[in-house]
Write a protein that holds these residues in place. Structure first.
Motif, mmCIF file in Angstrom:
data_model
loop_
_atom_site.group_PDB
_atom_site.id
_atom_site.type_symbol
_atom_site.label_atom_id
_atom_site.label_comp_id
_atom_site.label_asym_id
_atom_site.label_seq_id
_atom_site.Cartn_x
_atom_site.Cartn_y
_atom_site.Cartn_z
ATOM 1 N N THR A 158 0.820 -1.211 0.000
ATOM 2 C CA THR A 158 0.000 0.000 0.000
ATOM 3 C C THR A 158 0.857 1.266 0.000
ATOM 4 O OG1 THR A 158 -0.074 -0.100 2.389
ATOM 5 C CG2 THR A 158 -1.917 -1.082 1.219
ATOM 6 N N LEU A 159 2.182 1.113 -0.125
ATOM 7 C CA LEU A 159 3.044 2.301 -0.113
ATOM 8 C C LEU A 159 2.788 3.180 -1.338
ATOM 9 C CD1 LEU A 159 6.513 0.817 0.915
ATOM 10 C CD2 LEU A 159 4.893 2.029 2.362
ATOM 11 N N ASP A 160 2.978 4.491 -1.169
ATOM 12 C CA ASP A 160 2.868 5.433 -2.274
ATOM 13 C C ASP A 160 4.238 5.836 -2.795
ATOM 14 O OD1 ASP A 160 0.010 5.859 -2.097
ATOM 15 O OD2 ASP A 160 0.466 6.815 -0.176
ATOM 16 N N LEU A 161 5.228 5.652 -1.968
ATOM 17 C CA LEU A 161 6.533 6.207 -2.273
ATOM 18 C C LEU A 161 7.575 5.334 -1.576
ATOM 19 C CD1 LEU A 161 6.784 10.003 -1.998
ATOM 20 C CD2 LEU A 161 8.664 8.659 -1.244
ATOM 21 N N VAL A 162 8.613 4.956 -2.298
ATOM 22 C CA VAL A 162 9.638 4.134 -1.660
ATOM 23 C C VAL A 162 11.014 4.640 -2.056
ATOM 24 C CG1 VAL A 162 9.576 2.322 -3.445
ATOM 25 C CG2 VAL A 162 10.416 1.781 -1.164
ATOM 26 N N GLY A 163 11.843 4.858 -1.075
ATOM 27 C CA GLY A 163 13.177 5.396 -1.300
ATOM 28 C C GLY A 163 14.187 4.284 -1.454
ATOM 29 N N GLY A 164 15.299 4.603 -2.125
ATOM 30 C CA GLY A 164 16.428 3.690 -2.185
ATOM 31 C C GLY A 164 17.537 4.227 -1.301
ATOM 32 N N ALA A 165 18.772 3.874 -1.652
ATOM 33 C CA ALA A 165 19.911 4.343 -0.872
ATOM 34 C C ALA A 165 20.873 5.070 -1.803
ATOM 35 C CB ALA A 165 20.598 3.162 -0.215
ATOM 36 N N VAL A 166 21.580 6.055 -1.250
ATOM 37 C CA VAL A 166 22.552 6.815 -2.023
ATOM 38 C C VAL A 166 23.944 6.512 -1.473
ATOM 39 C CG1 VAL A 166 23.316 9.120 -2.696
ATOM 40 C CG2 VAL A 166 20.868 8.624 -2.500
ATOM 41 N N ARG A 167 24.847 6.126 -2.396
ATOM 42 C CA ARG A 167 26.194 5.752 -1.963
ATOM 43 C C ARG A 167 27.162 6.866 -2.317
ATOM 44 N NH1 ARG A 167 30.222 3.335 -4.696
ATOM 45 N NH2 ARG A 167 31.711 2.061 -3.538
ATOM 46 N N GLU A 168 27.807 7.389 -1.281
ATOM 47 C CA GLU A 168 28.777 8.462 -1.494
ATOM 48 C C GLU A 168 30.079 7.860 -2.008
ATOM 49 O OE1 GLU A 168 27.841 11.534 -1.114
ATOM 50 O OE2 GLU A 168 25.936 11.084 -0.130
ATOM 51 N N ILE A 169 30.936 8.709 -2.583
ATOM 52 C CA ILE A 169 32.251 8.256 -3.046
ATOM 53 C C ILE A 169 33.010 7.557 -1.918
ATOM 54 C CG2 ILE A 169 34.525 9.118 -3.742
ATOM 55 C CD1 ILE A 169 32.776 9.233 -6.077
ATOM 56 N N SER A 170 32.820 8.051 -0.698
ATOM 57 C CA SER A 170 33.518 7.475 0.454
ATOM 58 C C SER A 170 33.053 6.059 0.740
ATOM 59 C CB SER A 170 33.241 8.336 1.679
ATOM 60 O OG SER A 170 31.843 8.315 1.937
#
Ligand SMILES: *[C@@H]1O[C@H](CO)[C@@H](O)[C@H](O)[C@H]1NC(C)=O
Length: 547
Positions: A394-406
């Motif tokens: 039932t989610l409307d919005l789902v985020g992922g993950a952001v990987r920094e250069i570090s």
């Protein structure tokens, strides 16, 4: 330096980059140290293991007993009684009135507003495709119904613990239309004459069939009285009571008073248009998701064309035909060419949220994926996984993950809560974390706010919108505006790379310097003050707290 302290320092550096990314600080190293060391300790505390429950938020089956107003089959609970159907009332019932036909009365009358006409919409679908089109439409509609119905729509009948039986909830009529009132019944209390009255204020009652030996007064009026010497006859008559809404005022309710012999009950009839579904054709009938048909990638750029081109090239490695929408408010815009690319030019410096708003307003697919213009797709950027989560929950919005250069990976999960505060306004508080893990998706959790990389249902985000008054550093504001409308999740197994943002000043080129001047203006105090003003007035908060 002890091992622990060294670790804290490294964490402080990471925290600094993380906070930069979240637009929280841009201050001198002293301040950074003073802020980040306690923060690091706090983060350690937050990271200490906690046990979260796993909750099933999959799309459920429709509540089976939601009132189905589409068909009327006279009940035969009292087989020894006969009745006569009342055609005038029967034709008002929903199934009988869903037909597109020009009323003969209108067809011959003066046609000031043009000739009345009807169109059978299925005719636009080629006959060879109709069956498949109907199947897909049914499937999408079922999903829509599963998402929009709740237990509050379920029909509940109060048992006869007073002699009156009636529907407690779940009765609904469309404006100016007619329904049968379900579940009305009287239990025997040994009366000589059985009598029931019904009254309403926004509509009238009638009877869809006449039962012998029942006296009916007030048909087609707001007060209906039924009486009979025989209980079965009265109860059979009650099965045929209809309600017609007479006052056009959608999203209100009529309260029906039901009385018999000193006993009283009341129940509500909701008056509303059924929300019109907005369904999207899935683009393929196989079980694999057709990402190009279901998802549009949306981004906002300002000056950073080199970064944007790297992003587009990285997307094309994996999704060669997905549409990319770019909102661009650069002062001297450069044309970004290529197939499946739409670039929209905006007045110079309109800002971050205005750009998001513009980009999203042009999306024509069921979902859009938000990315920043300095992200880079890799083999770990599996949009399919996020689509699967939104299709099945039932989610409307789902985020992922952001990987920094570090190597640091952020999901920026935030829980937002608002506590009622009376006349002074409410209290807003945010804290990192989430509520529970999603059953069937062990990498995904439910929370309120997430990172700048997310897949969302286009229609739901359009309902919330991005406030274009927020021109620069802004992100969580959108999720605060969406509280109560958006159901938000976050998965850490779909990862996008972030081109490095931390550069030493003398290594930056002119464009980067201009970019930073706009993105992080010296006078940022005024923009923070403006943001707080919006919180105060627009959202009616009196204070905010971040843990
Ligand atoms: C996926 O959708 C696109 C756009 O609607 C369409 O052109 C393409 O043929 C579809 N692909 C498949 C495999 O169905």
């Amino acid at each position: 330096m002890s091992k622990d302290v060294r670790w804290d320092c490294r964490l402080s550096g990471l925290m600094y980059r993380l906070l930069l990314r979240m637009r929280l600080i841009r201050k001198s190293p002293c301040v950074i140290l003073a802020v980040t060391v306690p923060l690091a300790v706090l983060i350690l505390h937050v990271w200490s293991p906690k046990f979260y429950s796993v909750v099933d938020i999959q799309n459920r089956a429709n509540p089976a007993d939601v009132l189905d107003s589409s068909c009327f089959v006279p009940s035969r609970k009292y087989p020894h009684l006969s009745f006569t159907l009342n055609e005038d009332v029967l034709k008002l019932l929903p199934r009988n009135s869903c037909r597109c036909e020009v009323e003969p009365r209108l067809a011959s009358s003066l046609q000031i507003f043009g000739k009345p006409f009807t169109i059978q919409l299925s005719e636009v679908i080629p006959p060879s495709e109709l069956a498949e089109c109907n199947r897909l439409r049914d499937e999408e509609y079922q999903k829509h119904m599963q998402r929009t119905q709740t237990l509050a729509d379920k029909l509940i009948i109060a048992p006869a613990n007073s002699p009156l039986q009636y529907p407690v909830q779940g009765v609904e009529v469309r404006p100016l239309q007619t329904i049968l009132v379900p579940g009305l019944k009287l239990e025997d209390m040994g009366q000589e004459v059985y009598k029931v009255t019904l009254s309403a204020t926004l509509g009238t009652f009638n009877i869809a069939a006449v039962v012998e030996d029942v006296k009916v007064t007030g048909a087609a009026e707001m007060n209906l009285a039924l009486s009979s010497a025989h209980l079965d006859n009265l109860n059979q008559q009650l099965e045929f009571v209809t309600y017609t809404n007479m006052v056009f005022h959608p999203n209100t309710a009529d309260i029906v008073q039901l009385k018999s012999d000193g006993h009283e009950a009341s129940f509500t009839i909701k008056i509303r248009h059924a929300p019109t579904p907005k369904l999207f054709e899935p683009g393929s009938s196989s079980s694999d998701y057709n990402i190009s048909a279901m998802v549009t990638i949306a981004t906002k750029t300002f000056l950073r064309y080199d970064k944007l081109r790297i992003l587009i090239n990285s997307i094309r490695r994996f999704y060669p035909t997905i549409t990319i929408i770019i909102a661009d408010d650069s002062e001297f815009p450069e044309k970004v060419d290529g197939p499946y690319i739409e670039q929209y030019f905006m007045p110079f410096g309109k800002g971050w949220f205005a750009g998001r708003n513009l980009a999203i307003s042009q999306v024509t697919t069921k979902y859009f994926l938000w990315v920043d213009d300095d992200f880079i797709f890799s083999t770990r950027t599996k949009v399919e996984k996020l689509v699967d989560v939104l299709e099945k929950t039932t989610l409307d919005l789902v985020g992922g993950a952001v990987r920094e250069i570090s190597g640091f990976i952020t999901t920026f999960r935030q829980m937002i809560s608002v506590h009622p505060g009376g006349r002074a306004g409410d209290c807003l508080s945010t804290e990192p974390g989430y509520y529970h893990v999603i059953k069937g998706f062990p990498n995904c959790v439910v929370t309120d706010g997430i990172v700048n990389f997310f897949l969302a249902r286009t229609d739901k985000v359009l309902q919330v919108g991005f406030d274009p008054r927020l021109r620069r550093a802004a992100h969580l504001e959108f999720f605060i505006d969406g509280l109560g409308i958006l159901h938000v999740g976050s998965c850490d197994d779909v990862i996008v790379d972030h081109a490095s943002k931390v550069k030493l000043p003398w290594m930056k080129n002119t464009k980067e310097k201009v970019y930073e001047k706009f993105r992080y203006p010296e006078s940022s105090d005024s923009s923070i003050q403006f943001k707080h003003r919006l919180f105060y007035f627009k959202n009616r908060f009196q204070c905010l707290r971040h843990d």
